[in-house]
Scaffold this motif. Structure first.
Motif, PDB file in Angstrom:
ATOM      1  N   GLU A  29       0.827  -1.201   0.000  1.00  0.00           N
ATOM      2  CA  GLU A  29       0.000   0.000   0.000  1.00  0.00           C
ATOM      3  C   GLU A  29       0.865   1.255   0.000  1.00  0.00           C
ATOM      4  OE1 GLU A  29      -3.453   1.733  -0.514  1.00  0.00           O
ATOM      5  OE2 GLU A  29      -3.421  -0.403   0.010  1.00  0.00           O
ATOM      6  N   GLY A  30       0.563   2.155  -0.919  1.00  0.00           N
ATOM      7  CA  GLY A  30       1.304   3.406  -1.018  1.00  0.00           C
ATOM      8  C   GLY A  30       2.475   3.352  -1.984  1.00  0.00           C
ATOM      9  N   MET A  31       2.894   2.136  -2.403  1.00  0.00           N
ATOM     10  CA  MET A  31       4.053   2.036  -3.285  1.00  0.00           C
ATOM     11  C   MET A  31       3.765   2.621  -4.666  1.00  0.00           C
ATOM     12  SD  MET A  31       7.197   1.281  -3.626  1.00  0.00           S
ATOM     13  CE  MET A  31       7.664   0.196  -2.247  1.00  0.00           C
TER      14      MET A  31
ATOM     15  N   VAL B  47       6.076   5.460  -6.194  1.00  0.00           N
ATOM     16  CA  VAL B  47       6.852   5.251  -7.417  1.00  0.00           C
ATOM     17  C   VAL B  47       6.495   6.302  -8.465  1.00  0.00           C
ATOM     18  CG1 VAL B  47       7.209   3.692  -9.366  1.00  0.00           C
ATOM     19  CG2 VAL B  47       7.224   2.798  -7.030  1.00  0.00           C
ATOM     20  N   ARG B  48       5.208   6.503  -8.668  1.00  0.00           N
ATOM     21  CA  ARG B  48       4.785   7.487  -9.667  1.00  0.00           C
ATOM     22  C   ARG B  48       5.249   8.892  -9.299  1.00  0.00           C
ATOM     23  NH1 ARG B  48      -1.431   5.237 -10.620  1.00  0.00           N
ATOM     24  NH2 ARG B  48      -0.923   3.798 -12.357  1.00  0.00           N
ATOM     25  N   SER B  49       5.083   9.256  -8.042  1.00  0.00           N
ATOM     26  CA  SER B  49       5.519  10.585  -7.600  1.00  0.00           C
ATOM     27  C   SER B  49       7.035  10.728  -7.686  1.00  0.00           C
ATOM     28  CB  SER B  49       5.051  10.832  -6.163  1.00  0.00           C
ATOM     29  OG  SER B  49       3.649  10.743  -6.059  1.00  0.00           O
ATOM     30  N   GLY B  50       7.754   9.660  -7.312  1.00  0.00           N
ATOM     31  CA  GLY B  50       9.213   9.691  -7.379  1.00  0.00           C
ATOM     32  C   GLY B  50       9.719   9.945  -8.778  1.00  0.00           C
ATOM     33  N   PHE B  51       9.128   9.242  -9.760  1.00  0.00           N
ATOM     34  CA  PHE B  51       9.554   9.440 -11.147  1.00  0.00           C
ATOM     35  C   PHE B  51       9.142  10.818 -11.656  1.00  0.00           C
ATOM     36  CE2 PHE B  51      10.089   4.754 -11.683  1.00  0.00           C
ATOM     37  CZ  PHE B  51      11.382   4.805 -12.192  1.00  0.00           C
TER      38      PHE B  51
ATOM     39  N   LEU C 197      16.103  15.426  -7.105  1.00  0.00           N
ATOM     40  CA  LEU C 197      16.855  14.321  -7.688  1.00  0.00           C
ATOM     41  C   LEU C 197      16.561  12.981  -7.030  1.00  0.00           C
ATOM     42  CD1 LEU C 197      18.950  13.712  -9.888  1.00  0.00           C
ATOM     43  CD2 LEU C 197      20.743  14.086  -8.185  1.00  0.00           C
ATOM     44  N   HIS C 198      16.364  12.950  -5.721  1.00  0.00           N
ATOM     45  CA  HIS C 198      16.316  11.668  -5.016  1.00  0.00           C
ATOM     46  C   HIS C 198      14.934  11.289  -4.474  1.00  0.00           C
ATOM     47  CE1 HIS C 198      20.573  11.167  -5.460  1.00  0.00           C
ATOM     48  NE2 HIS C 198      20.807  12.336  -4.888  1.00  0.00           N
ATOM     49  N   ALA C 199      13.890  11.929  -4.984  1.00  0.00           N
ATOM     50  CA  ALA C 199      12.541  11.531  -4.579  1.00  0.00           C
ATOM     51  C   ALA C 199      12.250  10.095  -4.986  1.00  0.00           C
ATOM     52  CB  ALA C 199      11.509  12.465  -5.210  1.00  0.00           C
ATOM     53  N   VAL C 200      12.843   9.654  -6.080  1.00  0.00           N
ATOM     54  CA  VAL C 200      12.606   8.298  -6.568  1.00  0.00           C
ATOM     55  C   VAL C 200      13.166   7.244  -5.619  1.00  0.00           C
ATOM     56  CG1 VAL C 200      14.730   8.044  -7.939  1.00  0.00           C
ATOM     57  CG2 VAL C 200      12.610   6.904  -8.686  1.00  0.00           C
ATOM     58  N   LEU C 201      14.055   7.642  -4.723  1.00  0.00           N
ATOM     59  CA  LEU C 201      14.546   6.743  -3.678  1.00  0.00           C
ATOM     60  C   LEU C 201      13.791   6.956  -2.365  1.00  0.00           C
ATOM     61  CD1 LEU C 201      16.452   4.817  -2.192  1.00  0.00           C
ATOM     62  CD2 LEU C 201      18.107   6.708  -2.013  1.00  0.00           C
ATOM     63  N   VAL C 202      13.640   8.217  -1.956  1.00  0.00           N
ATOM     64  CA  VAL C 202      13.084   8.518  -0.639  1.00  0.00           C
ATOM     65  C   VAL C 202      11.637   8.049  -0.507  1.00  0.00           C
ATOM     66  CG1 VAL C 202      12.467  10.385   0.937  1.00  0.00           C
ATOM     67  CG2 VAL C 202      14.641  10.461  -0.302  1.00  0.00           C
ATOM     68  N   LEU C 203      10.809   8.363  -1.491  1.00  0.00           N
ATOM     69  CA  LEU C 203       9.387   8.040  -1.376  1.00  0.00           C
ATOM     70  C   LEU C 203       9.108   6.531  -1.432  1.00  0.00           C
ATOM     71  CD1 LEU C 203       7.923  10.980  -3.496  1.00  0.00           C
ATOM     72  CD2 LEU C 203       8.035  10.775  -1.007  1.00  0.00           C
ATOM     73  N   PRO C 204       9.661   5.790  -2.407  1.00  0.00           N
ATOM     74  CA  PRO C 204       9.446   4.338  -2.387  1.00  0.00           C
ATOM     75  C   PRO C 204      10.053   3.663  -1.154  1.00  0.00           C
ATOM     76  CG  PRO C 204      10.056   5.020  -4.588  1.00  0.00           C
ATOM     77  CD  PRO C 204      10.288   6.203  -3.680  1.00  0.00           C
ATOM     78  N   ALA C 205      11.196   4.160  -0.676  1.00  0.00           N
ATOM     79  CA  ALA C 205      11.795   3.580   0.530  1.00  0.00           C
ATOM     80  C   ALA C 205      10.880   3.791   1.733  1.00  0.00           C
ATOM     81  CB  ALA C 205      13.166   4.209   0.798  1.00  0.00           C
ATOM     82  N   LEU C 206      10.203   4.931   1.781  1.00  0.00           N
ATOM     83  CA  LEU C 206       9.242   5.182   2.856  1.00  0.00           C
ATOM     84  C   LEU C 206       8.085   4.188   2.770  1.00  0.00           C
ATOM     85  CD1 LEU C 206       8.051   6.857   5.174  1.00  0.00           C
ATOM     86  CD2 LEU C 206       7.066   8.390   3.433  1.00  0.00           C
TER      87      LEU C 206
ATOM     88  N   TRP D 109      -0.960   4.631   3.470  1.00  0.00           N
ATOM     89  CA  TRP D 109      -1.154   5.419   2.254  1.00  0.00           C
ATOM     90  C   TRP D 109      -1.180   6.906   2.583  1.00  0.00           C
ATOM     91  CZ3 TRP D 109      -4.213   9.084   0.070  1.00  0.00           C
ATOM     92  CH2 TRP D 109      -4.125   9.231  -1.326  1.00  0.00           C
ATOM     93  N   ARG D 110      -1.838   7.268   3.669  1.00  0.00           N
ATOM     94  CA  ARG D 110      -1.907   8.680   4.053  1.00  0.00           C
ATOM     95  C   ARG D 110      -0.538   9.241   4.396  1.00  0.00           C
ATOM     96  NH1 ARG D 110      -7.358   8.813   7.922  1.00  0.00           N
ATOM     97  NH2 ARG D 110      -8.880   8.724   6.199  1.00  0.00           N
ATOM     98  N   ILE D 111       0.305   8.428   5.030  1.00  0.00           N
ATOM     99  CA  ILE D 111       1.653   8.892   5.366  1.00  0.00           C
ATOM    100  C   ILE D 111       2.456   9.132   4.088  1.00  0.00           C
ATOM    101  CG2 ILE D 111       3.844   8.240   6.438  1.00  0.00           C
ATOM    102  CD1 ILE D 111       2.246   6.741   8.554  1.00  0.00           C
ATOM    103  N   VAL D 112       2.350   8.205   3.151  1.00  0.00           N
ATOM    104  CA  VAL D 112       3.050   8.370   1.870  1.00  0.00           C
ATOM    105  C   VAL D 112       2.527   9.607   1.153  1.00  0.00           C
ATOM    106  CG1 VAL D 112       3.460   7.374  -0.416  1.00  0.00           C
ATOM    107  CG2 VAL D 112       3.580   5.928   1.619  1.00  0.00           C
ATOM    108  N   ALA D 113       1.202   9.793   1.143  1.00  0.00           N
ATOM    109  CA  ALA D 113       0.617  10.960   0.473  1.00  0.00           C
ATOM    110  C   ALA D 113       1.101  12.262   1.116  1.00  0.00           C
ATOM    111  CB  ALA D 113      -0.910  10.876   0.525  1.00  0.00           C
ATOM    112  N   THR D 114       1.209  12.272   2.437  1.00  0.00           N
ATOM    113  CA  THR D 114       1.719  13.456   3.129  1.00  0.00           C
ATOM    114  C   THR D 114       3.167  13.737   2.739  1.00  0.00           C
ATOM    115  OG1 THR D 114       0.259  13.049   5.025  1.00  0.00           O
ATOM    116  CG2 THR D 114       2.162  14.483   5.392  1.00  0.00           C
ATOM    117  N   ALA D 115       3.982  12.671   2.661  1.00  0.00           N
ATOM    118  CA  ALA D 115       5.379  12.829   2.260  1.00  0.00           C
ATOM    119  C   ALA D 115       5.470  13.364   0.830  1.00  0.00           C
ATOM    120  CB  ALA D 115       6.108  11.493   2.367  1.00  0.00           C
ATOM    121  N   VAL D 116       4.599  12.873  -0.049  1.00  0.00           N
ATOM    122  CA  VAL D 116       4.577  13.375  -1.428  1.00  0.00           C
ATOM    123  C   VAL D 116       4.230  14.852  -1.440  1.00  0.00           C
ATOM    124  CG1 VAL D 116       3.347  13.249  -3.634  1.00  0.00           C
ATOM    125  CG2 VAL D 116       4.020  11.142  -2.463  1.00  0.00           C
ATOM    126  N   GLY D 117       3.239  15.252  -0.620  1.00  0.00           N
ATOM    127  CA  GLY D 117       2.874  16.658  -0.535  1.00  0.00           C
ATOM    128  C   GLY D 117       4.021  17.531  -0.043  1.00  0.00           C
TER     129      GLY D 117
END
Length: 263
Positions: free
Chosen positions: A160-162, A166-170, A214-223, A238-246
């Motif tokens: 959940e949240g991956m 992944v999409r946000s990271g890319f 540059l490194h959102a593609v690592l930080v967000l999926p790792a979270l 999912w909400r935590i990931v969404a908050t991190a994306v925001g």
């Protein structure tokens, strides 16, 4: 660390994973070497000294070695969640790894020669190196754009949240690539019009935007991966990931505003 995160999605075909594992190992090994190269040049800087900022400094092999190494390992891991043919993924990853080596190698070579790596067209050799790095940057944009498109065309697998991560990271990574391309394009124009020193200074406003995204593609999926190891519900994760994306989006927007105001 990233190799330990490489937990393939359960719904990926086992036969395909077996076929790509050697390429993944090669990419992780190459990324590790690039990171070690960056750390080694940090030691060189400590011993040799000199300016940290500017077009000629040990900062460039340090930061590019670390950034390219981490990005290569991150992309290798994250793309295991994409619904993409294994042969195509393998080819794209190997080309990406080779391009990362060329970029870091060219930058490191010029650092040891005590000349700028980008936008330097003072001699025929320097021009070849500078143009090779520019072309390599274009290749990076194309490869990572393909992965980004794949991530949005078909929902990535994983906990959940991956998919969101992944999409946000890319998407954020593409911002980094576009800002990097803009720096090179603006610098080349200034060099061609006889403003060499201005070309080196022109990249400064976009550097924060480039670095932050540059490194959102690592930080967000790792979270998202880390949260999947907790007992929290899927909705909470999912909400935590969404908050991190925001939060990441706000940081990127702030860096973008800074770039506009300081141009």
């Amino acid at each position: 660390m990233l190799s330990s995160l490489k937990t393939p999605p359960r719904d990926r075909p086992v036969s395909g994973l077996r076929g790509v594992r050697p390429a993944e190992r090669l990419c992780h090994a190459t990324g590790t070497v690039l990171v070690l190269s960056g750390l080694a040049h940090l030691v060189v800087f400590a011993v040799d000294g000199g300016p940290w900022w500017g077009p000629v400094s040990w900062r460039k092999p340090v930061t590019f070695g670390l950034s390219f190494g981490l990005t290569l390992m991150a992309v290798t891991w994250v793309t295991s969640y994409l619904r993409i043919g294994e042969r195509l993924r393998t080819v794209l990853l190997l080309v990406f790894a080779a391009d990362c080596v060329v970029e870091v190698g060219g930058i490191t070579l010029q650092a040891w020669r005590r000349v700028p790596s980008h936008l330097d067209m003072e001699t025929p050799f320097d021009t070849v190196v500078s143009m090779t790095l520019a072309v390599g940057g274009g290749v990076l944009v194309v490869l990572l754009a393909v992965f980004a498109v794949v991530s949005f065309r078909r929902r990535p697998a994983g906990p959940e949240g991956m998919a969101l991560a992944v999409r946000s990271g890319f998407a954020v990574l593409l911002v980094a690539l576009v800002s990097g391309a803009a720096m090179i394009a603006r610098g080349v124009v200034l060099v061609r019009t006889g403003h060499q020193e201005a070309a080196y200074d022109s990249t400064a406003p976009l550097k924060p935007l480039h670095g932050v995204s540059l490194h959102a593609v690592l930080v967000l999926p790792a979270l998202a991966w880390s949260l999947s190891r907790t007992s929290w519900s899927g909705r909470v994760r999912w909400r935590i990931v969404a908050t991190a994306v925001g939060c990441y989006a706000v940081a990127v927007a702030a860096a973008g505003v800074w770039a506009v105001l300081t141009f």
